[in-house]
Design an enzyme around this catalytic site. Structure first.
Site, mmCIF file in Angstrom:
data_model
loop_
_atom_site.group_PDB
_atom_site.id
_atom_site.type_symbol
_atom_site.label_atom_id
_atom_site.label_comp_id
_atom_site.label_asym_id
_atom_site.label_seq_id
_atom_site.Cartn_x
_atom_site.Cartn_y
_atom_site.Cartn_z
ATOM 1 N N GLU A 86 -5.007 1.956 2.736
ATOM 2 C CA GLU A 86 -5.030 0.736 3.545
ATOM 3 C C GLU A 86 -5.228 1.106 4.999
ATOM 4 O O GLU A 86 -5.965 0.460 5.727
ATOM 5 C CB GLU A 86 -3.721 -0.046 3.367
ATOM 6 N N GLU A 87 -4.540 2.158 5.430
ATOM 7 C CA GLU A 87 -4.495 2.470 6.866
ATOM 8 C C GLU A 87 -5.863 2.746 7.492
ATOM 9 O O GLU A 87 -6.137 2.277 8.588
ATOM 10 C CB GLU A 87 -3.523 3.630 7.128
ATOM 11 N N HIS A 135 3.681 2.867 12.450
ATOM 12 C CA HIS A 135 2.764 3.993 12.747
ATOM 13 C C HIS A 135 3.370 5.029 13.684
ATOM 14 O O HIS A 135 2.639 5.673 14.437
ATOM 15 C CB HIS A 135 1.441 3.478 13.356
ATOM 16 N N ASP A 161 3.319 -6.362 3.503
ATOM 17 C CA ASP A 161 2.947 -5.276 4.404
ATOM 18 C C ASP A 161 3.303 -5.600 5.853
ATOM 19 O O ASP A 161 2.624 -5.192 6.777
ATOM 20 C CB ASP A 161 1.439 -4.971 4.260
ATOM 21 N N ASP A 164 6.243 1.043 6.399
ATOM 22 C CA ASP A 164 4.810 0.722 6.294
ATOM 23 C C ASP A 164 4.142 1.755 5.408
ATOM 24 O O ASP A 164 3.756 2.812 5.895
ATOM 25 C CB ASP A 164 4.182 0.685 7.684
ATOM 26 N N HIS A 168 0.834 -1.214 0.000
ATOM 27 C CA HIS A 168 0.000 0.000 0.000
ATOM 28 C C HIS A 168 0.861 1.253 0.000
ATOM 29 O O HIS A 168 1.914 1.307 0.625
ATOM 30 C CB HIS A 168 -1.042 -0.009 1.123
HETATM 31 ZN ZN LIG Z 1 0.808 -1.273 6.310
#
Ligand SMILES: [Zn+2]
Ligand SMILES: *[C@@H]1O[C@H](CO)[C@@H](O)[C@H](O)[C@H]1NC(C)=O
Ligand SMILES: *[C@@H]1O[C@H](CO)[C@@H](O)[C@H](O)[C@H]1NC(C)=O
Ligand SMILES: *[C@@H]1O[C@H](CO)[C@@H](O)[C@H](O)[C@H]1NC(C)=O
Ligand SMILES: *[C@@H]1O[C@H](CO)[C@@H](O)[C@H](O)[C@H]1NC(C)=O
Ligand SMILES: *[C@@H]1O[C@H](CO)[C@@H](O)[C@H](O)[C@H]1NC(C)=O
Length: 506
Positions: A343-344, A443, A371, A309, A297
């Protein structure tokens, strides 16, 4: 890794590799994972040896050495974070589509989908009692704001939802700020406190909730992520605090101190905005309707730059196609790279793609997504039946020179966006990699290029390119049957080494 998968991995190794390690086991007593592919299929797979070596060498030692890292660094340095709904994300999508066109990929295009647009304006948290201090705080995706003047309230710390629901605790929650000081037990379990914490607290009348950052390790790092308000609950503001501060608040409460906090959290939730899943292909030479899909993503959270990520996953997917194209390799089936958007906030880009491509899924031969990091690659985690697993194992033998030959069976799906497909319908794989530290950075502001290593990214691109290309080119269609390992028998084996493991065809 789940308990069962870990068990299978530990179990499978000595059993498969060499009978002499089995010791007291009868040679034929354990059938689990013995591969009996036909000689013609084995011969065909083996015929790819030279091609596989060429792909690996040009990526790891040759022309493309360091290329994945260099391109990804250029990309994240140019765009930084790529939050769902932002113009910056759209600009980064334009850039990738442009790259794919420059690589002469086929059928390069964006597929429209509407995605959430939530942004962070301002946020601060203060400890007022038992002492005064500023607490670093990071709001969770889709959180509502506090009133402009903020919220001042007593805090109540709980370590679990069970504790929150104890009669004496649940009765004390009304009007307070609930602080979740949950224990890290792995992402799947712990993330519940981030995603459902506000809803559970709100049901009991809390005015806000804070969650200990979802991570096994912290240097006062804040980790954000999506949260969802359950239908019918009053939405309350919610944010993460550091592991260190959550532990401190717990100690204060345990000593009997009254904890008072002030929160000023200000976010904006805009209407959904238009975005795109980015697609580029190498159209198949003889079975163009059949698709092997590789993906990652492109969106990220607004802290850090989403290098890990999921810049890594997106870039190995794009770059493996670019390299296969440059090497003049066109498989029988279509190879399709998809860079998922949004995606998040909850697999939103994938959901749009699934809806518009549902009629075509019968022709999806194999789907891949990376991912969970692009650290040192170890091989492929796969969701497929026994025969499919055997094909993957045979292909992965070509990756032995870069130590990435492990095939790990997943009892569920694989990937994030593609997980619903691979749980049920379509065989697929994700990048098995030494990602023990993935959630240290996930994140958080620490998700930067410094997490990644150029050699590891090369190897990851090589695994991706070799596996996707060979599956797309085999004359035989990758088997769809999803045999289940007989879990009961597997559990029995823990106590009875003579038990026979069987595969139940479903
Ligand atoms: Zn991810
Ligand atoms: C949030 O901040 C914006 C300015 O950044 C301001 O216009 C708005 O009123 C604030 N909202 C609340 C609820 O404080
Ligand atoms: C609730 O009761 C349990 C024992 O059942 C006790 O350990 C705990 O301290 C109590 N919590 C509060 C907030 O009163
Ligand atoms: C995928 O799309 C199909 C067709 O619209 C739908 O029935 C299915 O529920 C979707 N899957 C998921 C997990 O959303
Ligand atoms: C799947 O591919 C076959 C050819 O292999 C084609 O005839 C068929 O129309 C395709 N199905 C869909 C739904 O795209
Ligand atoms: C593969 O692993 C061996 C043993 O750990 C190591 O010596 C070798 O350098 C590794 N090769 C690569 C390409 O990483």
């Amino acid at each position: 890794m789940g308990k069962l998968t870990k068990f299978i991995a530990i179990l499978a190794l000595p059993l498969l590799v060499n009978c002499k390690y089995i010791g007291s086991y009868k040679k034929d007593s354990v059938k689990y994972d013995t591969c009996d592919l036909s000689q013609s299929l084995l011969n065909e797979i083996h015929s790819y040896e030279e091609t596989a070596n060429t792909i690996i060498n040009t990526i790891v030692n040759g022309k493309y050495k360091g290329g994945t890292y260099k391109e990804l660094a250029k990309f994240v340095d140019k765009f930084g974070a790529r939050l769902s709904g932002t113009q910056n994300l759209e600009n980064s999508i334009d850039y990738m589509l442009e790259l794919m066109r420059a690589n002469n990929l086929d059928n390069v295009h964006g597929e429209e989908v509407y995605i959430p647009h939530w942004i962070r304006n301002e946020e601060h948290a203060e400890l007022l009692e038992p002492r005064s201090a500023k607490l670093p705080v990071l709001g969770l995706g889709s959180s509502v704001s506090t009133p402009a003047e903020g919220i001042e309230a007593e805090a109540i710390v709980v370590t679990s939802f069970d504790q929150l629901k104890l009669e004496n605790v649940s009765q004390a929650v009304k009007g307070k700020i609930v602080v979740y000081n949950e224990e890290w037990t792995g992402y799947g379990g712990t993330v519940q406190y981030r995603s459902r914490g506000a809803s559970e607290a709100s049901k009991l009348g809390a005015v806000a909730s804070l969650v200990k950052s979802v991570t096994p390790f912290s240097m006062s790092t804040l980790h954000t992520g999506e949260q969802d308000y359950e239908d019918g609950v009053v939405p309350i503001p919610t944010a993460s605090i550091t592991k260190e501060d959550a532990n401190m608040l717990q100690r204060m409460q345990d000593r009997g101190d009254t904890i008072k906090l002030k929160l000023v959290l200000n976010y904006t939730q805009y209407p959904d905005s238009k975005s795109r899943n980015s697609v580029g292909e190498i159209i198949g030479s003889s079975l163009p309707e059949k698709v092997v899909l590789v993906s990652g993503h492109i969106d990220s959270w607004d802290v850090g730059v989403g290098a890990m990520d999921d810049g890594g996953g997106a870039f190995i997917s794009w770059y493996s196609l670019a390299i296969l194209k440059a090497l003049g390799l066109r498989a029988k089936r279509t190879l399709r790279a998809v860079l998922w958007t949004a995606e998040e906030p909850g697999l939103v880009g994938w959901a749009g793609y699934n809806a518009t491509h549902f009629h075509e899924l019968d022709n999806f031969t194999f789907v891949m997504e990376s991912d969970e990091g692009t650290f040192t690659p170890l091989g492929i985690e796969y969701a497929a039946g026994v025969k499919g697993g055997c094909i993957i194992k045979e292909i992965l033998k070509f990756l032995a020179p870069i130590n990435a030959s492990q095939a790990q069976y997943s009892t569920g799906g694989v990937g994030s966006d593609i997980s619903a497909w691979t749980q049920s319908l379509i065989p697929g794989g994700s990048l098995l990699n030494a990602n023990e530290k993935y959630f240290w950075f996930h994140h958080s502001p620490a998700d930067t290029m410094d997490v990644l290593d150029p050699d590891d990214l090369d190897k990851a691109t090589a695994v991706w390119a070799v596996v996707s290309y060979i599956i797309a080119d085999l004359s035989e269609e990758f088997p769809r049957e999803r045999d289940q390992i007989n879990i009961e028998a597997l559990n029995k084996l823990q106590t009875d080494p003579q038990v026979k493991l069987v595969h139940n065809k479903q």
